[in-house]
Write a protein that holds these residues in place. Structure first.
Motif, PDB file in Angstrom:
ATOM      1  N   ASN A 271     -33.479 -18.916   5.919  1.00 54.35           N
ATOM      2  CA  ASN A 271     -33.093 -17.520   6.120  1.00 54.35           C
ATOM      3  C   ASN A 271     -33.511 -17.024   7.498  1.00 54.35           C
ATOM      4  O   ASN A 271     -32.737 -16.338   8.174  1.00 54.35           O
ATOM      5  CB  ASN A 271     -33.716 -16.625   5.039  1.00 54.35           C
TER       6      ASN A 271
ATOM      7  N   VAL B 276     -24.669  -8.381   9.711  1.00 57.47           N
ATOM      8  CA  VAL B 276     -26.040  -8.901   9.732  1.00 57.47           C
ATOM      9  C   VAL B 276     -26.728  -8.455  11.015  1.00 57.47           C
ATOM     10  O   VAL B 276     -27.891  -8.057  11.000  1.00 57.47           O
ATOM     11  CB  VAL B 276     -26.050 -10.444   9.615  1.00 57.47           C
TER      12      VAL B 276
ATOM     13  N   LEU C   7     -30.665 -15.672   9.894  1.00 58.67           N
ATOM     14  CA  LEU C   7     -30.712 -14.235  10.191  1.00 58.67           C
ATOM     15  C   LEU C   7     -30.947 -13.978  11.672  1.00 58.67           C
ATOM     16  O   LEU C   7     -30.282 -13.129  12.281  1.00 58.67           O
ATOM     17  CB  LEU C   7     -31.799 -13.555   9.348  1.00 58.67           C
TER      18      LEU C   7
ATOM     19  N   VAL D 242     -27.296 -15.000   3.467  1.00 57.96           N
ATOM     20  CA  VAL D 242     -26.669 -14.306   4.598  1.00 57.96           C
ATOM     21  C   VAL D 242     -25.292 -13.786   4.199  1.00 57.96           C
ATOM     22  O   VAL D 242     -24.919 -12.656   4.540  1.00 57.96           O
ATOM     23  CB  VAL D 242     -26.598 -15.229   5.832  1.00 57.96           C
TER      24      VAL D 242
END
Length: 172
Positions: free
Chosen positions: A136, A116, A140, A106
């Motif tokens: 992830n 992001v 995310l 990230v």
């Protein structure tokens, strides 16, 4: 430290003074990561619980525990049993997560793309058995990215849709 390891390898009990010396060596940075791992593994093999070790370290004024363990749930267990001022961070849990790698990924995305949130990120391959993919996905999604998972159905089951991901089985 070497003496403590030798005692544990021999299957013997560490005296309180030896335990204190070994823990002090670890806390002062005088032990290698391999020695620390061997020491803690030896303690568990001898019947010392994770909470026994945590409480010993707590008595040495530890403020933060960063835990990586092969047994699921250990980080949560420790977090529920430490003093209020002590923080517990999960650095990886069994086959379930690899948060340090997820955070690094990230960080790299943010460094390269400047953000992001709102990005469309596709993770390809074996998602079902990947600790990094799970970490992830969590990071995310938490930071607002749209996550697509792509791979064969046997390695990217639809259950991942419950985590807010789009699941596809081909790259078209």
């Amino acid at each position: 430290m070497k003496r403590a390891l030798a005692v544990l390898v021999a299957g013997k009990h560490l005296e309180d003074a030896e335990m204190t010396h070994a823990m002090t060596t670890i806390m002062e940075g005088g032990a290698t990561p391999a020695q620390i791992g061997s020491f803690l593994t030896g303690l568990r093999a001898k019947g010392e619980t994770v909470l026994d070790t945590i409480h010993t370290l707590e008595s040495m004024a530890v403020d933060v525990f960063v835990i990586r363990d092969a047994e699921p749930g250990i980080t949560q267990l420790v977090a529920e049993h430490v003093q209020d001022h002590v923080s517990v961070l999960c650095a990886g849990e069994a086959h379930l997560s690899h948060p340090t790698q997820g955070l690094l990924d990230v960080f790299t995305i943010r460094e390269k793309r400047g953000r992001v949130a709102g990005l469309n990120v596709t993770i390809l391959g074996d998602i079902l058995y990947s600790r990094v993919a799970r970490s992830n996905i969590w990071a995310l999604r938490k930071l607002g990215a749209n996550v697509t998972l792509c791979g064969p159905p046997s390695l990217v089951p639809r259950i991942f849709e419950e985590l807010g991901c789009r699941v596809v089985w081909n790259m078209e």
